[in-house]
Design an enzyme around this catalytic site. Structure first.
Site, PDB file in Angstrom:
ATOM      1  N   THR A  99       0.839  -1.214   0.000  1.00  0.00           N
ATOM      2  CA  THR A  99       0.000   0.000   0.000  1.00  0.00           C
ATOM      3  C   THR A  99       0.868   1.257   0.000  1.00  0.00           C
ATOM      4  O   THR A  99       0.728   2.133  -0.867  1.00  0.00           O
ATOM      5  CB  THR A  99      -0.921  -0.007   1.250  1.00  0.00           C
ATOM      6  N   VAL A 100       1.779   1.369   0.963  1.00  0.00           N
ATOM      7  CA  VAL A 100       2.548   2.614   1.094  1.00  0.00           C
ATOM      8  C   VAL A 100       3.618   2.714   0.001  1.00  0.00           C
ATOM      9  O   VAL A 100       3.793   3.764  -0.627  1.00  0.00           O
ATOM     10  CB  VAL A 100       3.184   2.729   2.504  1.00  0.00           C
ATOM     11  N   GLU A 133       9.083   9.941   9.421  1.00  0.00           N
ATOM     12  CA  GLU A 133       7.894  10.799   9.599  1.00  0.00           C
ATOM     13  C   GLU A 133       6.595  10.009   9.416  1.00  0.00           C
ATOM     14  O   GLU A 133       5.605  10.236  10.110  1.00  0.00           O
ATOM     15  CB  GLU A 133       7.947  11.955   8.583  1.00  0.00           C
ATOM     16  N   VAL A 177       4.280   7.563  12.322  1.00  0.00           N
ATOM     17  CA  VAL A 177       3.225   7.970  13.265  1.00  0.00           C
ATOM     18  C   VAL A 177       2.287   8.951  12.582  1.00  0.00           C
ATOM     19  O   VAL A 177       2.737   9.935  11.985  1.00  0.00           O
ATOM     20  CB  VAL A 177       3.816   8.648  14.522  1.00  0.00           C
ATOM     21  N   GLY A 229       0.391   8.689   9.923  1.00  0.00           N
ATOM     22  CA  GLY A 229       0.292   8.685   8.453  1.00  0.00           C
ATOM     23  C   GLY A 229       0.860   9.968   7.872  1.00  0.00           C
ATOM     24  O   GLY A 229       2.057  10.242   7.977  1.00  0.00           O
ATOM     25  N   ILE A 243       0.301  13.062   8.818  1.00  0.00           N
ATOM     26  CA  ILE A 243       0.346  14.224   9.733  1.00  0.00           C
ATOM     27  C   ILE A 243       1.807  14.545  10.075  1.00  0.00           C
ATOM     28  O   ILE A 243       2.549  13.659  10.493  1.00  0.00           O
ATOM     29  CB  ILE A 243      -0.406  13.914  11.052  1.00  0.00           C
ATOM     30  N   ASP A 282      -0.137  -1.363  17.598  1.00  0.00           N
ATOM     31  CA  ASP A 282       0.257  -0.310  16.652  1.00  0.00           C
ATOM     32  C   ASP A 282       0.275   1.051  17.358  1.00  0.00           C
ATOM     33  O   ASP A 282       1.245   1.810  17.230  1.00  0.00           O
ATOM     34  CB  ASP A 282      -0.736  -0.305  15.469  1.00  0.00           C
ATOM     35  N   LYS A 317       3.475   3.664  18.313  1.00  0.00           N
ATOM     36  CA  LYS A 317       3.461   5.083  17.958  1.00  0.00           C
ATOM     37  C   LYS A 317       3.647   5.979  19.182  1.00  0.00           C
ATOM     38  O   LYS A 317       4.381   6.965  19.117  1.00  0.00           O
ATOM     39  CB  LYS A 317       2.158   5.404  17.227  1.00  0.00           C
ATOM     40  N   GLY A 331      -3.578   5.001   5.283  1.00  0.00           N
ATOM     41  CA  GLY A 331      -3.983   5.055   3.872  1.00  0.00           C
ATOM     42  C   GLY A 331      -2.791   5.311   2.978  1.00  0.00           C
ATOM     43  O   GLY A 331      -1.762   5.835   3.407  1.00  0.00           O
TER      44      GLY A 331
END
Ligand code: HSE
Length: 406
Positions: free
Chosen positions: A10-11, A123, A126, A128, A130, A195, A199, A297
């Site tokens: 996904t990422v 970055e 944690v 996504g 932000i 998870d 974080k 996401g």
């Protein structure tokens, strides 16, 4: 500058997409073009527009002198750890969204980066998309931070929102979150709280300057939260959120934990819905500041990875300033000594109310259909355990949730 992506999930696929789509603005900000040269994955993707870049051979990336920054979006602490160590030793910077690796091996990998005069950036690990990590290191640097508290997991916030707003069952909401690509490969890390634990460990290590091992953080997930709990909170003008929190106590120790908590509907965190995350940081000069945005996401998270690639290319920062010193053995306050209020629900008869006098907050008791629910006064978790044990002889405990509403 040439880069490589390891892990085309996904990422990783989001990183490739952004590097292509935003190539001009990325080049402007980095001061030079950033070209994706390889994608490492054990799988084949014949239909992908990036299929010509795919390789299964890690050493091609490790040995290519043209590659100076590599994105690790594999996840976990197995090959992701081995490859990261080898790349840093080979003089390549590594950027990652892998919170498990950062939380468990962060001190070692950051020191290795310094030793080899390269960067290790995370970055995207944690919140996504932000920008919380860089803000803690840079923008809030004039503050001494006293507390960090927030909704750190998109999947569980999505599930709780669907339970609260649409009365969906836990299972249906979880399968929707998985389809939307929010959940971890093994969603038990989301719903069990691991998870969020990783974080808050990362955020605490930065905010308080000492490494906080995730193993020292008491963690409770949302698997025991029922629609009855949700309705009970609704009757109280409150909602349940999975919170990660870390607070400096007066004696300089850190009260850190992950747990579902009841917060007021109109608390800024109470209004954070769906996959959104929000983090409140309290500094001794600034007061409260809140960060809010999409916490999971593909593209939101990939945008943070790409920002780190640009940061590495610019090479403006001194990695030594970002090291976490070794945490003191007793820095983290034991869970049983931390304090909180709880929302408790017991199956019990009317006499039960006499037993909770002094322990229940005045005016908080609701008795309905054989269930007595109340908010406790603030006590240590050790004292709560004793009170709950005492009361369990007279009624059956059906739920306990940290209570942070007014
Ligand atoms: N599974 C994670 C979440 C992904 O739901 O927040 C982003 O870290």
């Amino acid at each position: 500058m040439k880069t490589a992506v390891m892990g085309f999930g996904t990422v990783g696929s989001g990183v490739a997409e952004i590097l292509l789509k935003n190539s001009r603005s990325v080049a402007d900000r980095a001061g030079e073009p950033v070209e994706l040269k390889y994608i490492l994955d054990v799988r084949d993707f014949p239909a992908s527009p990036f299929s010509s870049l795919l390789t299964k051979d890690f050493s091609v990336i490790e040995q290519d002198p043209e590659i100076s920054v590599v994105c690790e979006t594999i996840g976990g602490v197995g090959v992701a750890y081995d490859f990261t160590v080898r790349l840093l030793k080979a003089g390549k910077s590594v950027v990652t969204s892998n919170k498990e690796l950062v939380a468990t091996k962060g001190p070692e990998l950051m020191a290795l980066a310094v030793e080899n005069k390269v960067s290790y950036r995370y970055e995207a690990s944690v919140g996504g998309g932000i920008p919380i990590i860089r803000s803690l290191y840079d923008s809030l640097a004039g503050n001494e931070i006293t507390s960090v508290r927030g909704i750190l997991n998109g999947t569980t916030n999505y599930i709780l929102t669907k339970m609260i707003n649409d009365g969906l069952s836990f299972e249906t909401a979880l399968s929707q979150a998985q389809k939307l690509g929010y959940a971890e490969r093994d969603p038990s890390a989301d719903v069990g709280g691991a998870d969020a634990c990783r974080k808050i460990s990362i955020l605490s290590s930065i905010a308080f300057g000492k490494y906080v091992d995730p193993a020292s953080v008491n963690t409770v997930g949302i698997t025991d939260i029922t629609l009855d709990d949700v309705r009970e909170c609704e009757a109280r003008g409150a909602v349940i959120k999975l919170l990660g929190s870390a607070r400096l106590t007066e004696d300089g120790r850190l009260a850190v934990r992950v747990a579902p908590a009841v917060v007021d509907e109109n608390d800024p965190l109470g209004n954070v819905e769906g996959v959104y995350n929000a983090i409140t940081v309290t500094g001794n000069a600034l007061g409260d500041v809140m960060f809010y945005g999409q916490g999971a996401g593909k593209l939101p998270t990939a945008s943070a990875v790409v920002a780190d690639i640009i940061e590495c290319v610019k090479k403006t920062k001194n990695e030594k300033l970002r090291l976490w010193s070794t945490g003191d053995a007793d820095f983290v306050l034991p869970y049983l000594s931390q304090t909180a209020r709880l929302l408790l629900r017991f199956e019990a008869n009317g006499d039960f109310q006499n037993l909770i006098e002094g322990y229940a907050e005045e005016g908080s008791v609701i008795v309905k259909n054989g269930v007595v629910s109340f908010v406790t006064v603030e006590k240590t978790f050790g004292d709560h355990a004793a009170e709950i044990k005492r009361l369990s002889s007279f009624g059956k405990l059906i739920s306990r949730i940290d209570y942070e509403a007014k």
